[in-house]
Design a protein around this motif. Structure first.
Motif, PDB file in Angstrom:
ATOM      1  N   GLN A 254       0.790  -1.095   0.016  1.00  0.00           N
ATOM      2  CA  GLN A 254      -0.018  -0.133  -0.134  1.00  0.00           C
ATOM      3  C   GLN A 254       0.719   1.036  -0.203  1.00  0.00           C
ATOM      4  O   GLN A 254       0.210   2.373   0.060  1.00  0.00           O
ATOM      5  N   GLU A 255       2.074   1.103   0.106  1.00  0.00           N
ATOM      6  CA  GLU A 255       2.975   2.030  -0.029  1.00  0.00           C
ATOM      7  C   GLU A 255       3.946   2.356  -1.350  1.00  0.00           C
ATOM      8  O   GLU A 255       4.262   3.569  -1.709  1.00  0.00           O
ATOM      9  N   ALA A 256       4.225   1.076  -2.111  1.00  0.00           N
ATOM     10  CA  ALA A 256       4.950   1.371  -3.153  1.00  0.00           C
ATOM     11  C   ALA A 256       4.533   0.053  -4.134  1.00  0.00           C
ATOM     12  O   ALA A 256       4.236  -0.899  -3.617  1.00  0.00           O
ATOM     13  N   THR A 257       4.532   0.093  -5.514  1.00  0.00           N
ATOM     14  CA  THR A 257       4.029  -0.866  -6.248  1.00  0.00           C
ATOM     15  C   THR A 257       5.190  -1.071  -7.258  1.00  0.00           C
ATOM     16  O   THR A 257       5.925  -0.092  -7.516  1.00  0.00           O
ATOM     17  N   PRO A 258       5.153  -2.322  -8.030  1.00  0.00           N
ATOM     18  CA  PRO A 258       6.180  -2.582  -9.156  1.00  0.00           C
ATOM     19  C   PRO A 258       5.681  -1.550 -10.310  1.00  0.00           C
ATOM     20  O   PRO A 258       4.649  -1.389 -10.594  1.00  0.00           O
ATOM     21  N   GLY A 259       7.031  -1.278 -10.789  1.00  0.00           N
ATOM     22  CA  GLY A 259       6.731  -0.130 -11.974  1.00  0.00           C
ATOM     23  C   GLY A 259       5.922  -0.719 -13.053  1.00  0.00           C
ATOM     24  O   GLY A 259       5.178   0.098 -13.617  1.00  0.00           O
ATOM     25  N   ARG A 260       6.042  -2.018 -13.323  1.00  0.00           N
ATOM     26  CA  ARG A 260       5.394  -2.581 -14.567  1.00  0.00           C
ATOM     27  C   ARG A 260       3.978  -2.716 -14.467  1.00  0.00           C
ATOM     28  O   ARG A 260       3.080  -2.307 -15.177  1.00  0.00           O
ATOM     29  N   ASP A 261       3.623  -3.031 -13.072  1.00  0.00           N
ATOM     30  CA  ASP A 261       2.265  -2.981 -12.635  1.00  0.00           C
ATOM     31  C   ASP A 261       1.501  -1.694 -12.673  1.00  0.00           C
ATOM     32  O   ASP A 261       0.434  -1.686 -13.023  1.00  0.00           O
ATOM     33  N   PHE A 262       2.404  -0.764 -12.107  1.00  0.00           N
ATOM     34  CA  PHE A 262       1.706   0.467 -12.155  1.00  0.00           C
ATOM     35  C   PHE A 262       1.472   1.006 -13.645  1.00  0.00           C
ATOM     36  O   PHE A 262       0.451   1.734 -13.948  1.00  0.00           O
ATOM     37  N   LEU A 263       2.526   0.797 -14.435  1.00  0.00           N
ATOM     38  CA  LEU A 263       2.350   1.156 -15.787  1.00  0.00           C
ATOM     39  C   LEU A 263       1.236   0.748 -16.536  1.00  0.00           C
ATOM     40  O   LEU A 263       0.309   1.232 -17.366  1.00  0.00           O
ATOM     41  N   ASP A 264       1.045  -0.760 -16.533  1.00  0.00           N
ATOM     42  CA  ASP A 264       0.008  -1.495 -17.098  1.00  0.00           C
ATOM     43  C   ASP A 264      -1.347  -1.166 -16.535  1.00  0.00           C
ATOM     44  O   ASP A 264      -2.365  -0.914 -17.390  1.00  0.00           O
ATOM     45  N   THR A 265      -1.496  -0.871 -15.209  1.00  0.00           N
ATOM     46  CA  THR A 265      -2.819  -0.475 -14.656  1.00  0.00           C
ATOM     47  C   THR A 265      -3.123   0.934 -14.953  1.00  0.00           C
ATOM     48  O   THR A 265      -4.363   1.298 -15.297  1.00  0.00           O
ATOM     49  N   PHE A 266      -2.222   1.973 -15.349  1.00  0.00           N
ATOM     50  CA  PHE A 266      -2.294   3.324 -15.682  1.00  0.00           C
ATOM     51  C   PHE A 266      -2.877   3.284 -17.030  1.00  0.00           C
ATOM     52  O   PHE A 266      -3.844   3.863 -17.414  1.00  0.00           O
ATOM     53  N   ALA A 267      -2.233   2.474 -17.745  1.00  0.00           N
ATOM     54  CA  ALA A 267      -2.489   2.470 -19.127  1.00  0.00           C
ATOM     55  C   ALA A 267      -4.142   1.558 -19.443  1.00  0.00           C
ATOM     56  O   ALA A 267      -4.707   2.183 -20.302  1.00  0.00           O
ATOM     57  N   ARG A 268      -4.285   0.692 -18.731  1.00  0.00           N
ATOM     58  CA  ARG A 268      -5.783   0.353 -18.897  1.00  0.00           C
ATOM     59  C   ARG A 268      -6.761   1.381 -18.502  1.00  0.00           C
ATOM     60  O   ARG A 268      -7.720   1.384 -18.820  1.00  0.00           O
ATOM     61  N   LEU A 269      -6.559   2.086 -17.327  1.00  0.00           N
ATOM     62  CA  LEU A 269      -7.509   3.069 -16.818  1.00  0.00           C
ATOM     63  C   LEU A 269      -7.314   4.191 -17.788  1.00  0.00           C
ATOM     64  O   LEU A 269      -8.764   4.692 -18.027  1.00  0.00           O
ATOM     65  N   VAL A 270      -6.519   4.646 -18.545  1.00  0.00           N
ATOM     66  CA  VAL A 270      -6.627   5.506 -19.558  1.00  0.00           C
ATOM     67  C   VAL A 270      -7.362   5.220 -20.530  1.00  0.00           C
ATOM     68  O   VAL A 270      -8.335   5.795 -21.216  1.00  0.00           O
ATOM     69  N   ARG A 271      -7.243   3.783 -20.998  1.00  0.00           N
ATOM     70  CA  ARG A 271      -8.078   3.065 -22.284  1.00  0.00           C
ATOM     71  C   ARG A 271      -9.507   3.245 -21.688  1.00  0.00           C
ATOM     72  O   ARG A 271     -10.319   3.654 -22.555  1.00  0.00           O
ATOM     73  N   GLU A 272      -9.980   2.785 -20.461  1.00  0.00           N
ATOM     74  CA  GLU A 272     -11.385   2.699 -20.228  1.00  0.00           C
ATOM     75  C   GLU A 272     -11.839   3.971 -20.456  1.00  0.00           C
ATOM     76  O   GLU A 272     -13.042   4.043 -20.331  1.00  0.00           O
ATOM     77  N   ARG A 273     -11.278   5.013 -19.793  1.00  0.00           N
ATOM     78  CA  ARG A 273     -11.811   6.499 -19.597  1.00  0.00           C
ATOM     79  C   ARG A 273     -11.615   7.302 -20.706  1.00  0.00           C
ATOM     80  O   ARG A 273     -11.925   8.299 -20.726  1.00  0.00           O
ATOM     81  N   GLY A 274     -10.817   6.806 -21.749  1.00  0.00           N
ATOM     82  CA  GLY A 274     -10.712   7.637 -22.927  1.00  0.00           C
ATOM     83  C   GLY A 274      -9.186   7.964 -23.281  1.00  0.00           C
ATOM     84  O   GLY A 274      -8.465   8.787 -22.584  1.00  0.00           O
ATOM     85  N   ASP A 275      -8.712   7.227 -24.355  1.00  0.00           N
ATOM     86  CA  ASP A 275      -7.194   7.160 -24.666  1.00  0.00           C
ATOM     87  C   ASP A 275      -6.841   8.419 -25.018  1.00  0.00           C
ATOM     88  O   ASP A 275      -7.343   9.093 -25.805  1.00  0.00           O
ATOM     89  N   PHE A 276      -5.374   8.898 -24.568  1.00  0.00           N
ATOM     90  CA  PHE A 276      -4.896   9.882 -25.150  1.00  0.00           C
ATOM     91  C   PHE A 276      -3.288   9.498 -25.330  1.00  0.00           C
ATOM     92  O   PHE A 276      -2.933   8.579 -24.723  1.00  0.00           O
ATOM     93  N   ASP A 277      -2.683  10.521 -25.794  1.00  0.00           N
ATOM     94  CA  ASP A 277      -1.146  10.218 -26.009  1.00  0.00           C
ATOM     95  C   ASP A 277      -0.166  10.520 -24.971  1.00  0.00           C
ATOM     96  O   ASP A 277       0.772  11.543 -24.957  1.00  0.00           O
TER      97      ASP A 277
END
Length: 407
Positions: free
Chosen positions: A222-245
């Motif tokens: 709950q204090e730090a996450t793997p960079g790959r997992d954060f990147l993947d989750t961020f990318a998924r959320l962006v796609r779900e909410r409306g992708d951008f560059d």
């Protein structure tokens, strides 16, 4: 008449958007700049500058009615850093971070409502529940969009710092990965939208440390996450909410920040399951981003290396090891076409950086970061991207024990 005036104002806003294409500089050489004149003499093409969002907030603001006042003195000081660099064609990247001000009234407006007031952290997540972030980003994006040459020009906007280690660098309290990425995505989207109002082709970047399948040790999930997992989750959320560059600002420090031998990292691999992404296995990152779910309009996300340096050991070969590590890193990025910038950190050794001596310059005795004298890496850095590079770089190959830089 009122609707006509509104339409005219909106039309002017659209017309005011700068449409210049993103520049293509000669090479990736960059620096987190402390001394502008020296940076220009070194021949940089990319410059990183920190912007403290908390310092921009003026306590005279009336946050409850979205009447924000901004620190004009601080803005002018940023102009004095940005303009001489951008006037010489250097691409300026602003690193947008919110240091705690220790003033509860200011922090309540600027910092995320969940930030841990009982915990000493370096940077807080930004508040997205009021109008401050949109207001301040609209101001900054317009000021440095090219519409005001007297202020300088900014092309890159780095949203936060090493946000996967959120307890220290993007504090929003104790939260799991999904919440950390979601709250960051909200802030990122506000910033990106504000920048797009004024510049069609400026770029924004997600910031991560070098952790990949692992996270910072001795802290909870709950204090730090793997960079790959954060990147993947961020990318998924962006796609779900409306992708951008969006793009990526990675920090490929060696696995041990106190060991400059970047070529000798022992724990990293070239697999996507590697624990960290350092210069030794940097190709893991662009390979991961080449997956179809990461593409935007059929193109890969761009990568910059926005903060990384090599420690100077206090040994007879300390400066040669630091310089050889820079050559190793420079040679590696020439093989990775989506890596646009290598912004070295630091310009000058800093006394409050945990004992690390990363600078091109030594700091003066008993000072924090007052420049004293240059190191071996200084002249090498100056030659990067010039006809003098090859001979200077190859002279350091024996330091690494390798037979060729591409080994």
């Amino acid at each position: 008449m009122r609707h006509l005036l509104l339409a005219l104002l909106l039309a002017q806003t659209v017309c005011a958007q700068n449409t210049d294409p993103f520049p293509t500089p000669p090479n990736q050489k960059g620096l987190q700049v402390q001394m502008v004149d020296d940076a220009l003499a070194l021949g940089i093409h990319h410059a990183g500058i920190n912007v403290n969002l908390t310092a921009l907030f003026d306590a005279k603001s009336k946050a409850e009615s979205n009447e924000f006042v901004f620190n004009q003195g601080y803005l002018a000081s940023l102009d004095r850093q940005i303009k001489p660099l951008s006037d010489k064609g250097v691409l300026v990247y602003l690193i947008l971070i919110a240091y705690p001000s220790k003033n509860p009234a200011i922090d309540a407006v600027v910092l995320h409502p969940g930030h841990r007031q009982d915990y000493k952290f370096s940077v807080g997540a930004v508040n997205t529940t009021n109008g401050f972030l949109d207001a301040v980003m609209n101001l900054l994006a317009e000021r440095w969009s090219g519409a005001h040459p007297e202020n300088g020009r900014v092309w890159g906007w780095i949203v936060g710092n090493e946000v996967n280690s959120h307890f220290l660098w993007n504090n929003m309290g104790l939260v799991p990965l999904e919440t950390a990425a979601s709250e960051y995505e909200k802030a990122y989207r506000i910033m990106h939208t504000a920048i797009r109002r004024h510049s069609q082709n400026a770029r924004t970047y997600l910031s991560s440390d070098h952790h990949w399948s692992s996270s910072m040790h001795n802290v909870s999930a709950q204090e730090a996450t793997p960079g790959r997992d954060f990147l993947d989750t961020f990318a998924r959320l962006v796609r779900e909410r409306g992708d951008f560059d969006w793009n990526v600002a990675w920090h490929p420090y060696p696995e041990d920040l106190g060991n400059p031998r970047a070529w000798a990292d022992k724990t990293v691999t070239h697999a996507d399951s590697t624990n960290k992404v350092t210069f030794k296995n940097l190709e893991v990152l662009p390979k991961h981003l080449a997956a179809p779910e990461f593409l935007f309009n059929g193109k890969q996300r761009r990568i910059i290396l926005s903060e990384q340096g090599f420690h100077t050991l206090l040994t007879p070969d300390g400066e040669r090891l630091q310089a050889a590590a820079y050559v190793y890193a420079w040679e590696k990025i020439q093989t990775l076409p989506t890596v646009d910038a290598f912004i070295y950190h630091r310009h000058v050794d800093h006394a409050k950086e945990g004992g690390l001596r990363l600078g091109l310059w030594r700091n003066a005795p008993n000072s924090i970061a007052t420049p004293h004298s240059t190191k071996l890496i200084y002249e090498l850095f100056k030659k990067a991207g010039t006809p003098e590079w090859r001979a200077a770089a190859d002279a350091l190959l024996p330091v690494t024990g390798m037979k060729a830089w591409n080994e």
